[in-house]
Motif scaffolding. Structure first.
Motif, PDB file in Angstrom:
ATOM      1  N   SER A  63       0.998  -1.536  -0.150  1.00  0.00           N
ATOM      2  CA  SER A  63      -0.196   0.238   0.297  1.00  0.00           C
ATOM      3  C   SER A  63       0.929   1.306  -0.347  1.00  0.00           C
ATOM      4  O   SER A  63       0.678   2.207  -0.490  1.00  0.00           O
ATOM      5  CB  SER A  63      -0.698   0.278   0.893  1.00  0.00           C
ATOM      6  OG  SER A  63      -0.209   0.279   2.585  1.00  0.00           O
ATOM      7  N   GLN A  64       2.160   1.411   0.765  1.00  0.00           N
ATOM      8  CA  GLN A  64       2.903   2.214   1.046  1.00  0.00           C
ATOM      9  C   GLN A  64       3.498   2.515  -1.072  1.00  0.00           C
ATOM     10  O   GLN A  64       3.814   3.707  -1.303  1.00  0.00           O
ATOM     11  CB  GLN A  64       3.892   2.142   2.065  1.00  0.00           C
ATOM     12  CG  GLN A  64       2.789   2.319   3.368  1.00  0.00           C
ATOM     13  CD  GLN A  64       4.553   2.095   4.578  1.00  0.00           C
ATOM     14  OE1 GLN A  64       5.264   1.087   3.911  1.00  0.00           O
ATOM     15  NE2 GLN A  64       4.392   2.531   5.506  1.00  0.00           N
ATOM     16  N   LYS A  65       4.154   1.015  -1.021  1.00  0.00           N
ATOM     17  CA  LYS A  65       4.873   1.641  -2.572  1.00  0.00           C
ATOM     18  C   LYS A  65       3.466   1.812  -3.472  1.00  0.00           C
ATOM     19  O   LYS A  65       4.036   2.811  -4.424  1.00  0.00           O
ATOM     20  CB  LYS A  65       5.011  -0.125  -3.155  1.00  0.00           C
ATOM     21  CG  LYS A  65       5.868  -0.442  -4.030  1.00  0.00           C
ATOM     22  CD  LYS A  65       6.309  -1.169  -4.322  1.00  0.00           C
ATOM     23  CE  LYS A  65       6.994  -1.516  -5.928  1.00  0.00           C
ATOM     24  NZ  LYS A  65       6.840  -2.940  -6.142  1.00  0.00           N
ATOM     25  N   LEU A  66       2.630   1.875  -3.329  1.00  0.00           N
ATOM     26  CA  LEU A  66       1.364   2.043  -4.322  1.00  0.00           C
ATOM     27  C   LEU A  66       1.031   3.844  -4.577  1.00  0.00           C
ATOM     28  O   LEU A  66       1.317   3.864  -5.252  1.00  0.00           O
ATOM     29  CB  LEU A  66       0.181   1.503  -4.457  1.00  0.00           C
ATOM     30  CG  LEU A  66      -1.187   1.927  -5.483  1.00  0.00           C
ATOM     31  CD1 LEU A  66      -0.979   1.211  -6.256  1.00  0.00           C
ATOM     32  CD2 LEU A  66      -2.358   0.995  -4.406  1.00  0.00           C
ATOM     33  N   THR A  67       1.246   3.998  -3.080  1.00  0.00           N
ATOM     34  CA  THR A  67       1.058   5.437  -2.484  1.00  0.00           C
ATOM     35  C   THR A  67       1.731   5.764  -3.080  1.00  0.00           C
ATOM     36  O   THR A  67       1.860   7.223  -3.817  1.00  0.00           O
ATOM     37  CB  THR A  67       0.826   5.302  -1.144  1.00  0.00           C
ATOM     38  OG1 THR A  67      -0.440   5.181  -1.129  1.00  0.00           O
ATOM     39  CG2 THR A  67       0.420   7.509  -1.253  1.00  0.00           C
ATOM     40  N   LYS A  68       3.434   5.842  -3.008  1.00  0.00           N
ATOM     41  CA  LYS A  68       4.184   6.268  -3.612  1.00  0.00           C
ATOM     42  C   LYS A  68       4.155   6.394  -4.866  1.00  0.00           C
ATOM     43  O   LYS A  68       4.523   7.423  -5.452  1.00  0.00           O
ATOM     44  CB  LYS A  68       5.557   5.417  -3.199  1.00  0.00           C
ATOM     45  CG  LYS A  68       7.259   5.990  -3.247  1.00  0.00           C
ATOM     46  CD  LYS A  68       8.236   5.522  -2.737  1.00  0.00           C
ATOM     47  CE  LYS A  68       9.466   5.914  -3.643  1.00  0.00           C
ATOM     48  NZ  LYS A  68      10.680   4.879  -3.794  1.00  0.00           N
ATOM     49  N   GLU A  69       4.638   5.460  -5.983  1.00  0.00           N
ATOM     50  CA  GLU A  69       4.724   5.602  -7.137  1.00  0.00           C
ATOM     51  C   GLU A  69       2.968   6.896  -7.993  1.00  0.00           C
ATOM     52  O   GLU A  69       3.629   7.073  -8.696  1.00  0.00           O
ATOM     53  CB  GLU A  69       4.369   4.111  -7.899  1.00  0.00           C
ATOM     54  CG  GLU A  69       4.977   3.158  -7.381  1.00  0.00           C
ATOM     55  CD  GLU A  69       4.766   2.040  -7.742  1.00  0.00           C
ATOM     56  OE1 GLU A  69       5.980   0.713  -7.599  1.00  0.00           O
ATOM     57  OE2 GLU A  69       3.762   1.087  -7.854  1.00  0.00           O
ATOM     58  N   VAL A  70       2.233   6.415  -7.057  1.00  0.00           N
ATOM     59  CA  VAL A  70       0.767   7.197  -7.454  1.00  0.00           C
ATOM     60  C   VAL A  70       1.060   9.098  -7.012  1.00  0.00           C
ATOM     61  O   VAL A  70       0.803   9.605  -8.307  1.00  0.00           O
ATOM     62  CB  VAL A  70      -0.461   7.406  -6.466  1.00  0.00           C
ATOM     63  CG1 VAL A  70      -1.197   8.202  -6.951  1.00  0.00           C
ATOM     64  CG2 VAL A  70      -1.046   5.645  -6.821  1.00  0.00           C
ATOM     65  N   LYS A  83       4.294   6.290 -18.635  1.00  0.00           N
ATOM     66  CA  LYS A  83       3.218   5.056 -19.513  1.00  0.00           C
ATOM     67  C   LYS A  83       4.725   4.355 -18.607  1.00  0.00           C
ATOM     68  O   LYS A  83       3.804   2.724 -18.291  1.00  0.00           O
ATOM     69  CB  LYS A  83       4.214   4.546 -20.839  1.00  0.00           C
ATOM     70  CG  LYS A  83       3.253   4.998 -22.037  1.00  0.00           C
ATOM     71  CD  LYS A  83       3.401   5.354 -23.302  1.00  0.00           C
ATOM     72  CE  LYS A  83       2.545   6.024 -24.332  1.00  0.00           C
ATOM     73  NZ  LYS A  83       2.624   5.341 -25.593  1.00  0.00           N
ATOM     74  N   GLN A  84       6.026   3.879 -18.385  1.00  0.00           N
ATOM     75  CA  GLN A  84       6.327   3.400 -17.200  1.00  0.00           C
ATOM     76  C   GLN A  84       5.868   3.029 -16.221  1.00  0.00           C
ATOM     77  O   GLN A  84       5.736   2.394 -15.211  1.00  0.00           O
ATOM     78  CB  GLN A  84       7.990   3.843 -17.152  1.00  0.00           C
ATOM     79  CG  GLN A  84       8.786   3.477 -19.143  1.00  0.00           C
ATOM     80  CD  GLN A  84      10.032   3.739 -18.427  1.00  0.00           C
ATOM     81  OE1 GLN A  84      10.637   4.120 -17.838  1.00  0.00           O
ATOM     82  NE2 GLN A  84      10.728   3.682 -19.255  1.00  0.00           N
ATOM     83  N   ARG A  88       4.026  -0.023 -13.932  1.00  0.00           N
ATOM     84  CA  ARG A  88       4.077   0.028 -12.728  1.00  0.00           C
ATOM     85  C   ARG A  88       3.595  -0.253 -11.692  1.00  0.00           C
ATOM     86  O   ARG A  88       3.295  -1.166 -10.567  1.00  0.00           O
ATOM     87  CB  ARG A  88       5.946   0.609 -12.108  1.00  0.00           C
ATOM     88  CG  ARG A  88       6.126  -0.035 -10.508  1.00  0.00           C
ATOM     89  CD  ARG A  88       7.579   1.130  -9.949  1.00  0.00           C
ATOM     90  NE  ARG A  88       8.726   1.115 -11.276  1.00  0.00           N
ATOM     91  CZ  ARG A  88       9.825   2.131 -11.847  1.00  0.00           C
ATOM     92  NH1 ARG A  88       9.503   3.066 -10.804  1.00  0.00           N
ATOM     93  NH2 ARG A  88      10.260   2.085 -12.576  1.00  0.00           N
ATOM     94  N   ILE A  89       2.343   0.676 -11.702  1.00  0.00           N
ATOM     95  CA  ILE A  89       1.230   0.797 -10.684  1.00  0.00           C
ATOM     96  C   ILE A  89      -0.118   0.025 -11.481  1.00  0.00           C
ATOM     97  O   ILE A  89       0.422  -0.847 -10.136  1.00  0.00           O
ATOM     98  CB  ILE A  89       0.697   2.535 -10.688  1.00  0.00           C
ATOM     99  CG1 ILE A  89       1.981   3.305 -10.380  1.00  0.00           C
ATOM    100  CG2 ILE A  89      -1.089   2.206  -9.888  1.00  0.00           C
ATOM    101  CD1 ILE A  89       1.035   4.802 -10.623  1.00  0.00           C
ATOM    102  N   ASN A  90      -0.035  -0.665 -12.025  1.00  0.00           N
ATOM    103  CA  ASN A  90      -0.870  -1.564 -12.321  1.00  0.00           C
ATOM    104  C   ASN A  90      -0.628  -2.498 -12.155  1.00  0.00           C
ATOM    105  O   ASN A  90      -0.983  -3.939 -11.333  1.00  0.00           O
ATOM    106  CB  ASN A  90      -1.339  -1.863 -14.039  1.00  0.00           C
ATOM    107  CG  ASN A  90      -2.125  -0.700 -14.504  1.00  0.00           C
ATOM    108  OD1 ASN A  90      -3.304  -0.326 -13.972  1.00  0.00           O
ATOM    109  ND2 ASN A  90      -1.520   0.214 -15.681  1.00  0.00           N
ATOM    110  N   GLU A  91       1.018  -2.786 -11.811  1.00  0.00           N
ATOM    111  CA  GLU A  91       1.867  -4.031 -11.469  1.00  0.00           C
ATOM    112  C   GLU A  91       1.209  -4.300  -9.928  1.00  0.00           C
ATOM    113  O   GLU A  91       0.661  -5.382  -9.012  1.00  0.00           O
ATOM    114  CB  GLU A  91       2.812  -4.717 -11.718  1.00  0.00           C
ATOM    115  CG  GLU A  91       2.992  -4.762 -13.244  1.00  0.00           C
ATOM    116  CD  GLU A  91       4.652  -5.079 -13.697  1.00  0.00           C
ATOM    117  OE1 GLU A  91       5.794  -5.018 -13.187  1.00  0.00           O
ATOM    118  OE2 GLU A  91       5.289  -6.097 -14.209  1.00  0.00           O
ATOM    119  N   THR A  92       2.053  -3.005  -9.194  1.00  0.00           N
ATOM    120  CA  THR A  92       1.710  -3.375  -8.122  1.00  0.00           C
ATOM    121  C   THR A  92      -0.033  -2.630  -7.334  1.00  0.00           C
ATOM    122  O   THR A  92       0.015  -3.812  -6.750  1.00  0.00           O
ATOM    123  CB  THR A  92       2.006  -2.078  -7.616  1.00  0.00           C
ATOM    124  OG1 THR A  92       3.855  -1.607  -7.984  1.00  0.00           O
ATOM    125  CG2 THR A  92       2.023  -1.700  -5.639  1.00  0.00           C
TER     126      THR A  92
END
Length: 602
Positions: A63-70, A83-84, A88-92
Motif C-alpha cells: 500500500s505504501q509502495k502504491l501511494t509512492k508510485e501514484v 507510461k512506465q 508499474r502502478i498496474n503491477e503493484t
C-alpha cells in the motif's frame, strides 16, 4: 534336582522381566510417536500462520509502495516515463488486490484458511471501504493519466488515496496483530498438550521404575555379589609366582612405553650442576639439530651457537640449580632462525650429595609470532583510526573555511556592491531636479529590496529563522519550498503524522542539516528531478525519509572511498546522526533512485 528347579525359576523370572521390558519400551515408543505426530501437525499449522502474518505485513508495504508510485506519477510530465510509471502502478495494484482477496476469502494453494474468527471477519469488513476507495481512486487516476485529462480531479484522487492509505495501514496493523494473537493461542494450546504428554510419560517411567527396574536391580545385585565372591576365590587361587612374574614383565613394558613417549613427545633433557649435558630426548635433539651421541658440549652450547645467549643460559643454571627456574627464552638455532622456548628447570636429587637438573621445554615460537602479529595489527588499527580522524577533522575545517569564504563572497560581491551602489546613488540625488530625484528614489527602493533579499538569503543559509521561531517541521517545509524555487525541481514535503512538537535546539539544527545535506546530494550527485521528504513519528522515534528518482549509487563502493567527496559525505552524515544518538539507513539502487531514512529518539 534343586539346582534344576532353581534354574527353571530363574528362567521364568527373566522371561517375565523381558516381557515387562518389551511392554515398557513399546509404551514409551507409542507415547513418543504420538507426541511427535501432534507436534508436527501443530508445526504445520504454525507454518501456515507465519505465512499469513508475513503476507499480511507485505500488504502494508504494497500500500505504501502504491501511494509512492501514484505521487511520483502525479508529477511526471514525460509521456514515455509516464507510461512506465502507469505500467508499474498496474503491477503493484494487481498484486495488492489479489493478495488482499486471498487473505480475505482464503486460498487453498497458498494455505490461507477460508474460515476466520469473528474478530478477523469484523476487521476485514471495516478495512474494505478504505481498500475499495484506494482501488477505485487509483484506477480512475490511471485512466485520467492515460487520457491526459482531469488534472484537478487527479489531485482530489491523490488526496483520497493519501487519506485512506493511513487508515488502511492502521487497520492492517490490527489484522496482523490479530493473526499473531491467534497463532500465540495455538502455540499455548500445543504447549499445554505437550505438558500432558510429558506428565503421562513421567508416570509411565515412574511405574516402570517401581515394577520393573527396582526388581531387576535387586536381581542384578544378587548376581553381582555372587560374581564378586567367585572372583575373590579365583584371585586367591591365581596368586602364585607366575602371576607375579607377569606383573613384573608388564611393569617393564610400561616403563619402556613411558620412556618412548617421553623421548618422542616431550622436549626434555638432564643436565649436571656444572651445565654439562647428561641426556637429551630425541624430539628435543631434532628440534635443536644436535647429535645426541656427541657428549662434549654443555647445555647452553646445545641450545644456541650465539655466545651472548650461551652466557645467559649458563648464568641461569649456575644461579638456579638448587631452587629451580621457570621462564621464557628467545634463542637462535644453527640455521639462524629465532626460537622461543618455555623452559622449566627442576632440581632432582639422585643420591646423597649428588643431584642434576631435569629440564622440560615447550616450543612457543608460533604463539609468540601470533602475539607479535596481533600487536602489529592493533598498532596498525589504531594508526588507521587516527589517520581517519585526521581526515575527518581536516575536511570539517575545509568545509568551514569554504562556507566562510562563500558567505564572504556573497556579502562582498552581492550585498557589498549593492550597498556601494546605494551610497553613490544617495550622494548623486539632486533635490532641485525633482523628476530625476523621484526616478532615483524609485531605483533606490528597488535596490534596498534587493539588499534585504540578499541579507535574508545569507542569514537563511547560516541559520534559517524558521528553525528558531517555529521548529523543525516548519523549517524543513520552508527549505523544500526555497530549494524547489531555486532549482526548478519537484521537491515535496509531507508531515504524515502531523508532528508539531519542539525539540532541543541542538537536535533540531542537526536534523535540519542532515535533511539539507540529503536533498543537496540528491540534486548535486543523483541528478534527481523528483524528491519527496516525509516526516512521521511514534511515541519514541522521529523518522525523516528522503526519496529521490536519481541515478543511485553503490553504497559499498562509496563507503570504501573514504577520501572522496561522496565517501566523506556519507561519513559526515553518520557522524552527525550518531552525535544526537540517532541512526541512518541508506538504500540505493543504481539507475532507480535512493532512499535515506533518519531515525531520531524523542
Amino acid at each position: 534336582m534343586k539346582s534344576k528347579a532353581k534354574e527353571s525359576a530363574d528362567k521364568s523370572t527373566f522371561k517375565k522381566l523381558r516381557r515387562l521390558y518389551i511392554f515398557a519400551l513399546l509404551t514409551i515408543a507409542i507415547t513418543v510417536v504420538l507426541s511427535q505426530l501432534l507436534i508436527q501437525y501443530n508445526l504445520k499449522r504454525q507454518l501456515s500462520d507465519s505465512r499469513i502474518i508475513n503476507i499480511s505485513g507485505k500488504q502494508r508495504m504494497l500500500s505504501q509502495k502504491l501511494t509512492k508510485e501514484v505521487l511520483i506519477l502525479n508529477f511526471v510530465t514525460d509521456t514515455a516515463k509516464s507510461k512506465q510509471e502507469i505500467f508499474r502502478i498496474n503491477e503493484t495494484l494487481s498484486l495488492w488486490k489479489s493478495t488482499h482477496y486471498n487473505l480475505e476469502k482464503g486460498n487453498d494453494s497458498l494455505g490461507f484458511p477460508k474460515e476466520k474468527s469473528p474478530n478477523l471477519l469484523a476487521l476485514f469488513t471495516s478495512i474494505k471501504p478504505h481498500f475499495d476507495s484506494i482501488v477505485s481512486a487509483t484506477t480512475q487516476f490511471l485512466i485520467n493519466n492515460k487520457e491526459h485529462k482531469n488534472k484537478k480531479e487527479n489531485q482530489k484522487l491523490v488526496q483520497t488515496i493519501l487519506e485512506n492509505e493511513g487508515v488502511f495501514l492502521l487497520k492492517m496493523n490490527q489484522i496482523v496483530s490479530k493473526y499473531d494473537h491467534e497463532a500465540l493461542d495455538k502455540v499455548t494450546l500445543q504447549r499445554k498438550t505437550e505438558y500432558v504428554i510429558f506428565g503421562f510419560t513421567l508416570l509411565i517411567l515412574l511405574l516402570e521404575l517401581i515394577f520393573i527396574f527396582k526388581p531387576t536391580n535387586q536381581k542384578v545385585e544378587k548376581l553381582i555379589s555372587k560374581l564378586l565372591l567367585s572372583e575373590k576365590k579365583a584371585l586367591k587361587l591365581a596368586y602364585n609366582t607366575e602371576i607375579i612374574s607377569e606383573i613384573k614383565e608388564n611393569s617393564v613394558k610400561e616403563l619402556k612405553s613411558l620412556n618412548y613417549a617421553m623421548e618422542n613427545t616431550l622436549l626434555y633433557c638432564r643436565v649436571a650442576p656444572d651445565g654439562s649435558l647428561i641426556h637429551i630426548g630425541e624430539k628435543f635433539s631434532k628440534l635443536l639439530q644436535y647429535n645426541p651421541f656427541v657428549s662434549d658440549k654443555t647445555f647452553s652450547q646445545v641450545l644456541t651457537p650465539i655466545e651472548k645467549e650461551q652466557l645467559t643460559i649458563s648464568r641461569i643454571i649456575s644461579e638456579k640449580q638448587r631452587s629451580g627456574w621457570q621462564g621464557e627464552l628467545n634463542i637462535t638455532n644453527r640455521k639462524g632462525e629465532s626460537l622461543w622456548l618455555d623452559i622449566s628447570m627442576v632440581p632432582v636429587t639422585i643420591k646423597k650429595e649428588e643431584s642434576e637438573l631435569l629440564i622440560i621445554c615447550f616450543d612457543i615460537t608460533e604463539r609468540k609470532k601470533a602475539e607479535q602479529e596481533v600487536e602489529r595489527l592493533n598498532t596498525e588499527n589504531v594508526t588507521n583510526k587516527i589517520n581517519q580522524q585526521k581526515i575527518i577533522s581536516s575536511k570539517i575545517v575545509e568545509n568551514q573555511e569554504n562556507e566562510q569564504n562563500r558567505i564572504a563572497r556573497e556579502i562582498h560581491d552581492g550585498i557589498g556592491q549593492m550597498l556601494t551602489g546605494l551610497k553613490f546613488s544617495l550622494e548623486s540625488i539632486n533635490l532641485d531636479d525633482k523628476e530625476k530625484a523621484a526616478q532615483k528614489i524609485e531605483y533606490l527602493k528597488k535596490l534596498s529590496l534587493d539588499i534585504i533579499k540578499g541579507v535574508r538569503t545569507a542569514t537563511f543559509n547560516l541559520m534559517p529563522p524558521e528553525l528558531s521561531d517555529h521548529g523543525i517541521v516548519s523549517s524543513i517545509a520552508k527549505l523544500t519550498q526555497e530549494l524547489s524555487k531555486l532549482t526548478g525541481k519537484n521537491i515535496l514535503f509531507y508531515n504524515k503524522t502531523n508532528f508539531d512538537k519542539r525539540l532541543d535546539s541542538l537536535i533540531e539544527i542537526n536534523i535540519y542539516r542532515l535533511t539539507q545535506e540529503a536533498i543537496n546530494n540528491a540534486l548535486k550527485y543523483a541528478e534527481s528531478t523528483h524528491i519527496i521528504v516525509q516526516l512521521s513519528h511514534s511515541s519514541t522515534i522521529l523518522s525523516i525519509t528522503i526519496d529521490d528518482n536519481g541515478k543511485g549509487f553503490d553504497i559499498n563502493a562509496a563507503e570504501k572511498k573514504r577520501n572522496s567527496e561522496s565517501g566523506m559525505g556519507l561519513l559526515f552524515m553518520k557522524e552527525r546522526i550518531q552525535y544526537i544518538n540517532g541512526r541512518v539507513f541508506i538504500n540505493s539502487i543504481p539507475d532507480e533512485g535512493t532512499r535515506i531514512t533518519f531515525n531520531i529518539p524523542i
